[in-house]
Enzyme design. Structure first.
Site, PDB file in Angstrom:
ATOM      1  N   GLN A   1       0.812  -1.225   0.000  1.00  0.00           N
ATOM      2  CA  GLN A   1       0.000   0.000   0.000  1.00  0.00           C
ATOM      3  C   GLN A   1       0.843   1.271   0.000  1.00  0.00           C
ATOM      4  O   GLN A   1       0.320   2.354  -0.256  1.00  0.00           O
ATOM      5  CB  GLN A   1      -0.939   0.010   1.210  1.00  0.00           C
ATOM      6  CG  GLN A   1      -2.043  -1.032   1.085  1.00  0.00           C
ATOM      7  CD  GLN A   1      -2.945  -1.026   2.299  1.00  0.00           C
ATOM      8  OE1 GLN A   1      -2.580  -1.537   3.351  1.00  0.00           O
ATOM      9  NE2 GLN A   1      -4.122  -0.429   2.176  1.00  0.00           N
TER      10      GLN A   1
ATOM     11  N   CYS B   1     -10.713  -0.167   3.654  1.00  0.00           N
ATOM     12  CA  CYS B   1      -9.339  -0.345   3.186  1.00  0.00           C
ATOM     13  C   CYS B   1      -8.825   1.027   2.786  1.00  0.00           C
ATOM     14  O   CYS B   1      -9.504   1.759   2.061  1.00  0.00           O
ATOM     15  CB  CYS B   1      -9.282  -1.298   1.992  1.00  0.00           C
ATOM     16  SG  CYS B   1      -7.596  -1.553   1.385  1.00  0.00           S
ATOM     17  N   LEU B   2      -7.635   1.366   3.246  1.00  0.00           N
ATOM     18  CA  LEU B   2      -7.071   2.686   2.941  1.00  0.00           C
ATOM     19  C   LEU B   2      -6.827   2.849   1.443  1.00  0.00           C
ATOM     20  O   LEU B   2      -6.724   3.977   0.959  1.00  0.00           O
ATOM     21  CB  LEU B   2      -5.773   2.900   3.726  1.00  0.00           C
ATOM     22  CG  LEU B   2      -5.957   2.960   5.258  1.00  0.00           C
ATOM     23  CD1 LEU B   2      -4.612   2.965   5.959  1.00  0.00           C
ATOM     24  CD2 LEU B   2      -6.778   4.187   5.651  1.00  0.00           C
TER      25      LEU B   2
ATOM     26  N   HIS C   1      -6.891  -9.591   6.084  1.00  0.00           N
ATOM     27  CA  HIS C   1      -6.941  -8.483   5.112  1.00  0.00           C
ATOM     28  C   HIS C   1      -5.517  -8.080   4.687  1.00  0.00           C
ATOM     29  O   HIS C   1      -5.224  -7.957   3.491  1.00  0.00           O
ATOM     30  CB  HIS C   1      -7.683  -7.314   5.768  1.00  0.00           C
ATOM     31  CG  HIS C   1      -7.785  -6.069   4.948  1.00  0.00           C
ATOM     32  ND1 HIS C   1      -8.981  -5.563   4.489  1.00  0.00           N
ATOM     33  CD2 HIS C   1      -6.832  -5.191   4.523  1.00  0.00           C
ATOM     34  CE1 HIS C   1      -8.750  -4.447   3.818  1.00  0.00           C
ATOM     35  NE2 HIS C   1      -7.463  -4.196   3.814  1.00  0.00           N
ATOM     36  N   GLU C   2      -4.628  -7.904   5.675  1.00  0.00           N
ATOM     37  CA  GLU C   2      -3.256  -7.477   5.362  1.00  0.00           C
ATOM     38  C   GLU C   2      -2.491  -8.569   4.632  1.00  0.00           C
ATOM     39  O   GLU C   2      -1.729  -8.308   3.692  1.00  0.00           O
ATOM     40  CB  GLU C   2      -2.493  -7.080   6.632  1.00  0.00           C
ATOM     41  CG  GLU C   2      -3.124  -5.997   7.476  1.00  0.00           C
ATOM     42  CD  GLU C   2      -3.562  -4.785   6.699  1.00  0.00           C
ATOM     43  OE1 GLU C   2      -3.042  -4.527   5.601  1.00  0.00           O
ATOM     44  OE2 GLU C   2      -4.468  -4.086   7.196  1.00  0.00           O
TER      45      GLU C   2
ATOM     46  N   HIS D   1      -3.188  -8.522   1.043  1.00  0.00           N
ATOM     47  CA  HIS D   1      -2.491  -7.446   0.317  1.00  0.00           C
ATOM     48  C   HIS D   1      -1.127  -7.932  -0.180  1.00  0.00           C
ATOM     49  O   HIS D   1      -0.710  -7.598  -1.293  1.00  0.00           O
ATOM     50  CB  HIS D   1      -2.265  -6.233   1.227  1.00  0.00           C
ATOM     51  CG  HIS D   1      -3.396  -5.240   1.263  1.00  0.00           C
ATOM     52  ND1 HIS D   1      -3.877  -4.613   0.134  1.00  0.00           N
ATOM     53  CD2 HIS D   1      -4.120  -4.744   2.294  1.00  0.00           C
ATOM     54  CE1 HIS D   1      -4.860  -3.777   0.480  1.00  0.00           C
ATOM     55  NE2 HIS D   1      -5.025  -3.843   1.783  1.00  0.00           N
TER      56      HIS D   1
HETATM   57  O1  GNR Z   1      -8.036   0.727   8.512  1.00  0.00           O
HETATM   58  C1  GNR Z   1      -8.508  -0.356   8.170  1.00  0.00           C
HETATM   59  N1  GNR Z   1      -9.613  -0.814   8.796  1.00  0.00           N
HETATM   60  C2  GNR Z   1     -10.098  -2.086   8.649  1.00  0.00           C
HETATM   61  C3  GNR Z   1     -11.366  -2.353   9.165  1.00  0.00           C
HETATM   62  C4  GNR Z   1     -11.905  -3.608   9.075  1.00  0.00           C
HETATM   63  C5  GNR Z   1     -11.182  -4.599   8.455  1.00  0.00           C
HETATM   64  C6  GNR Z   1      -9.930  -4.358   7.912  1.00  0.00           C
HETATM   65  C7  GNR Z   1      -9.399  -3.102   8.020  1.00  0.00           C
HETATM   66  S1  GNR Z   1      -7.825  -2.809   7.387  1.00  0.00           S
HETATM   67  C8  GNR Z   1      -7.883  -1.098   7.067  1.00  0.00           C
HETATM   68  C9  GNR Z   1      -6.520  -0.564   6.699  1.00  0.00           C
HETATM   69  C10 GNR Z   1      -6.045  -1.189   5.420  1.00  0.00           C
HETATM   70  O2  GNR Z   1      -6.425  -0.899   4.331  1.00  0.00           O
HETATM   71  N2  GNR Z   1      -5.168  -2.141   5.536  1.00  0.00           N
HETATM   72  O3  GNR Z   1      -4.731  -2.797   4.460  1.00  0.00           O
HETATM   73 NI    NI Z   2      -6.353  -2.661   3.002  1.00  0.00          NI
END
Ligand code: GNR
Ligand code: NI
Length: 167
Positions: free
Chosen positions: A51, A93-94, A135-136, A139
């Site tokens: 990211q 997700c950012l 989630h990470e 990525h």
């Molecule tokens: O900030 C984030 N919040 C979040 C909320 C619920 C499940 C996963 C996340 S990850 C996200 C930051 C991000 O994009 N990480 O890759």
């Molecule tokens: Ni994310």
């Protein structure tokens, strides 16, 4: 330390697979510090190296709430070695600013990784921590939240992104 620009979908680096870290160098430690500053500034609960445009298998997570002391977890070369159960979670997700979508995940995960000193550790997680780890970790393999959505929700996300961009 520095706040790094966060790559936004459809930046192609988000679709790349990150490479294993073979040595913990001062540059890697600097990257981790910059990622932490970037994540806290966003703010977000996690951030993967992809990211910020770097293809190393590194992510960080801090799920402490605002009224709690920070609790930064650093994961280098992470591997999810066990999964259990199912849950759904409303994720952000950012790299998809302004988007939140419900995603199905494993309810519990066990993950092995190296910390910032290169020491192996194992962590068992549930709830938001388990969701963030999954989630990470995705990525790092170039996989994104929207890959879990059906075609209708995916179209909606594209529209939300376009709207967010032109705000
Ligand atoms: O900030 C984030 N919040 C979040 C909320 C619920 C499940 C996963 C996340 S990850 C996200 C930051 C991000 O994009 N990480 O890759
Ligand atoms: Ni994310």
């Amino acid at each position: 330390m520095a706040i790094l620009p966060i790559r936004v979908f459809p930046d192609p680096v988000l679709r790349e697979r990150a490479k294993p870290v073979d040595q913990i160098t001062p540059e890697l430690l600097r990257l981790i510090d910059d990622m932490a500053e970037t994540m806290y500034a966003a703010p977000g609960v996690g951030l993967a190296a992809n990211q910020v445009g770097v293809l190393h298998r590194v992510f960080i997570i801090d799920i402490a709430s605002e009224d709690e002391p920070s609790d930064l977890h650093v994961f280098i070369n992470p591997q999810i070695v066990h999964r259990e159960g199912e849950l759904t979670w409303n994720e952000g997700c950012l790299s998809f600013p302004g988007v939140s979508e419900t995603v199905e995940r494993s309810a519990k995960v066990r993950v092995q990784a190296l910390d910032r000193t290169g020491t192996p550790f194992e962590l068992e997680a549930e709830g938001l921590l388990a969701v963030a780890i999954q989630h990470e970790n995705e990525h790092l393999d170039g996989e994104l939240m929207i890959d879990h959505l059906g075609p209708v929700r995916r179209r909606l996300v594209q529209r939300q992104l376009a709207k967010h961009r032109s705000r």
